[in-house]
Design a protein around this motif. Structure first.
Motif, PDB file in Angstrom:
ATOM      1  N   VAL A  11       0.918  -1.300  -0.077  1.00 14.57           N
ATOM      2  CA  VAL A  11      -0.144  -0.020   0.217  1.00 14.57           C
ATOM      3  C   VAL A  11       0.795   1.297   0.149  1.00 14.57           C
ATOM      4  O   VAL A  11       0.417   2.241  -0.859  1.00 14.57           O
ATOM      5  CB  VAL A  11      -0.991   0.001   1.223  1.00 14.57           C
ATOM      6  N   VAL A  12       1.784   1.136   0.861  1.00 11.16           N
ATOM      7  CA  VAL A  12       2.891   2.334   1.125  1.00 11.16           C
ATOM      8  C   VAL A  12       3.557   2.543  -0.397  1.00 11.16           C
ATOM      9  O   VAL A  12       3.920   3.792  -0.839  1.00 11.16           O
ATOM     10  CB  VAL A  12       3.746   2.228   2.230  1.00 11.16           C
ATOM     11  N   THR A  13       4.029   1.574  -0.839  1.00 12.15           N
ATOM     12  CA  THR A  13       4.492   1.643  -2.206  1.00 12.15           C
ATOM     13  C   THR A  13       3.720   2.221  -3.248  1.00 12.15           C
ATOM     14  O   THR A  13       4.173   3.256  -4.017  1.00 12.15           O
ATOM     15  CB  THR A  13       5.005   0.124  -2.909  1.00 12.15           C
ATOM     16  N   ILE A  14       2.468   1.913  -3.396  1.00 13.64           N
ATOM     17  CA  ILE A  14       1.557   2.408  -4.409  1.00 13.64           C
ATOM     18  C   ILE A  14       1.356   3.921  -4.114  1.00 13.64           C
ATOM     19  O   ILE A  14       1.482   4.717  -5.013  1.00 13.64           O
ATOM     20  CB  ILE A  14       0.316   1.724  -4.361  1.00 13.64           C
ATOM     21  N   ALA A  15       1.338   4.260  -2.837  1.00 15.48           N
ATOM     22  CA  ALA A  15       1.135   5.665  -2.449  1.00 15.48           C
ATOM     23  C   ALA A  15       2.266   6.643  -2.793  1.00 15.48           C
ATOM     24  O   ALA A  15       2.140   7.520  -3.126  1.00 15.48           O
ATOM     25  CB  ALA A  15       0.861   5.658  -0.983  1.00 15.48           C
ATOM     26  N   ALA A  16       3.577   5.918  -2.569  1.00 17.03           N
ATOM     27  CA  ALA A  16       4.885   6.622  -2.571  1.00 17.03           C
ATOM     28  C   ALA A  16       4.886   6.807  -4.313  1.00 17.03           C
ATOM     29  O   ALA A  16       5.235   7.938  -4.817  1.00 17.03           O
ATOM     30  CB  ALA A  16       6.162   5.875  -2.291  1.00 17.03           C
ATOM     31  N   LEU A  17       4.477   5.894  -5.187  1.00 15.65           N
ATOM     32  CA  LEU A  17       4.619   6.092  -6.727  1.00 15.65           C
ATOM     33  C   LEU A  17       3.615   7.012  -7.169  1.00 15.65           C
ATOM     34  O   LEU A  17       4.087   7.737  -7.960  1.00 15.65           O
ATOM     35  CB  LEU A  17       4.300   4.381  -7.216  1.00 15.65           C
ATOM     36  N   VAL A  18       2.683   7.108  -6.661  1.00 14.62           N
ATOM     37  CA  VAL A  18       1.471   7.903  -6.970  1.00 14.62           C
ATOM     38  C   VAL A  18       2.240   9.109  -6.456  1.00 14.62           C
ATOM     39  O   VAL A  18       1.983  10.421  -7.533  1.00 14.62           O
ATOM     40  CB  VAL A  18       0.341   7.963  -6.194  1.00 14.62           C
ATOM     41  N   VAL A  19       2.546   9.605  -5.324  1.00 17.32           N
ATOM     42  CA  VAL A  19       3.090  11.225  -4.964  1.00 17.32           C
ATOM     43  C   VAL A  19       4.192  11.296  -5.863  1.00 17.32           C
ATOM     44  O   VAL A  19       4.344  12.443  -6.309  1.00 17.32           O
ATOM     45  CB  VAL A  19       3.684  10.950  -3.698  1.00 17.32           C
ATOM     46  N   ALA A  20       5.043  10.439  -6.248  1.00 22.86           N
ATOM     47  CA  ALA A  20       6.211  10.591  -7.142  1.00 22.86           C
ATOM     48  C   ALA A  20       5.801  11.009  -8.431  1.00 22.86           C
ATOM     49  O   ALA A  20       6.461  11.983  -9.020  1.00 22.86           O
ATOM     50  CB  ALA A  20       7.122   9.336  -7.287  1.00 22.86           C
ATOM     51  N   PHE A  21       4.583  10.344  -8.957  1.00 24.24           N
ATOM     52  CA  PHE A  21       4.214  10.783 -10.194  1.00 24.24           C
ATOM     53  C   PHE A  21       3.722  12.248 -10.179  1.00 24.24           C
ATOM     54  O   PHE A  21       3.851  13.073 -11.055  1.00 24.24           O
ATOM     55  CB  PHE A  21       3.239   9.805 -10.813  1.00 24.24           C
TER      56      PHE A  21
END
Length: 378
Positions: A11-21
């Motif tokens: 979940v944190v990985t998906i959130a981090a990738l979204v924030v990065a995008f």
């Protein structure tokens, strides 16, 4: 169990990738993903060592390590730590250091037009003292394991003789100081020799202090547990009737032991993080992307892997894993010291650790099958 332990990390990985995008588009997303994989690859031995310490801690301190500890890992080591280096090295205040990090010179040059160094250059220039501190801390950990008496050995042909030699008092300190002197004299750049000596000595002092306090309170807990077990029911009732409130002496001792084990784990995690943080600048100098990739993705997965090893009992099932992890630590310590004078690609560091861990895992599987065959033949 896998879903429960690793679910939050995904979940944190998906959130981090979204924030990065949202922060930097597709390029930032890709860089964040690369850094996450990079951190997990480099830190597998870190997870194994963390698990050997974590299983000695109470459930309360395990939760502290997985909550407060992750905050320290993400924001402390991956975001604040590089900014502190820039702050101390350049004299800039923290806000100016962050502004420097977010606004690199055109074309990712090492220096601005006025000759002032970039954020990445300042971090890279600080590598000798960082590597000396982390290398000596990890070297002390490796030597302590190498010289202690063990019921089970992996590389018996070398571990048993070293155990006998290790009966000499403070041998690991003597060897570590000798290697530090050699590193400062023949590997470190001439203008960095005194800095390397001081940083390396601080790394040794930190290990001896934190590890010593952890061992002291751990022994205290064991003594009090034994005393508590032999006390009569009448004595325990008398303690209750005296109106004593709050945690018992036993609980307080356990708390102190847990605290110093937690502190030891955080310093250990920081030492492992040095090469990852420095290596990340070969990919990007953006502190936000580094924090998202190394911290939120990498550090979360390393902690999930640590918990999995503890809950699954993997270290007991595959008995040589701990040995392989310590040999990987020894290799990393020597690489860090060598890298003070010569750059070592991070992929080499990661591969050496991975090879040692895999070799220990294979040896453990072979040992289990041999024991099963011997039991079946009886």
């Amino acid at each position: 169990m896998v879903v429960r332990i690793f679910g939050l990390s995904f979940v944190v990985t998906i959130a981090a990738l979204v924030v990065a995008f949202l922060y930097g588009g597709v390029e930032a997303l890709i860089l964040t993903a690369i850094l996450g994989v990079f951190e997990v690859t480099l830190s597998f031995d870190n997870a194994v060592i963390n698990a050997t310490v974590l299983r000695r801690m109470s459930e309360f301190w395990q939760k502290i390590f997985l909550t407060i500890g992750i905050v320290i890992a993400v924001f402390g080591m991956r975001l604040v730590f590089p900014l502190v280096i820039v702050w101390l090295a350049s004299g800039l205040n923290p806000v100016e250091a962050l502004d420097l990090a977010l606004n690199p010179p055109p074309g990712d040059a090492e220096y601005f037009a006025d000759g002032s160094p970039s954020y990445e250059t300042i971090i890279t220039d600080a590598h000798p003292q960082i590597a000396a501190f982390g290398g000596m801390f990890l070297l002390m950990l490796f030597l302590g394991f190498l010289f202690e008496e063990k019921e089970l050995t992996w590389l018996t042909w070398i571990e048993r003789p070293l155990e006998r030699i290790g009966k000499l008092e403070m041998l690991e300190v003597v060897i570590a100081i000798g290697l530090l002197v050699l590193t400062a004299s023949f590997i470190a750049p001439e203008d960095e020799r005194s800095t390397v000596m001081i940083a390396g000595a601080l790394g040794m002092i930190t290990y001896i202090l934190v590890n010593g306090l952890g061992e002291f309170f751990n022994v205290e807990v064991e003594d009090e547990v034994e005393e508590h077990a032999h006390s009569s029911e009448g004595e325990q009732e008398a303690q209750k009737s005296n109106g004593r409130s709050g945690p018992s002496d036993l609980a307080k001792a356990t708390g102190k032991a847990g605290f110093f084990l937690f502190l030891y784990l955080e310093v250990l995690d920081a030492s492992f993080s040095f090469d990852g943080v420095i290596g990340a600048f070969a990919i990007t100098a953006d502190p936000i992307i580094i924090a998202l990739g190394l911290g939120l993705i990498g550090a979360m997965f390393v902690r999930s892997l640590t918990v999995y090893l503890v809950r699954k009992g993997t270290l007991s099932e595959y008995e040589y894993l701990e040995h392989g992890a310590h040999w990987a630590i020894g290799a990393l310590a020597l690489i860090l010291l060598y890298s003070i004078g010569t750059h070592v690609p991070e992929i080499i560091t990661g591969l050496i650790g991975l090879v040692l861990i895999v070799a220990a895992l294979v040896s453990s599987i072979v040992r289990r099958k041999r024991q099963a065959n011997e039991t079946a033949s009886v």
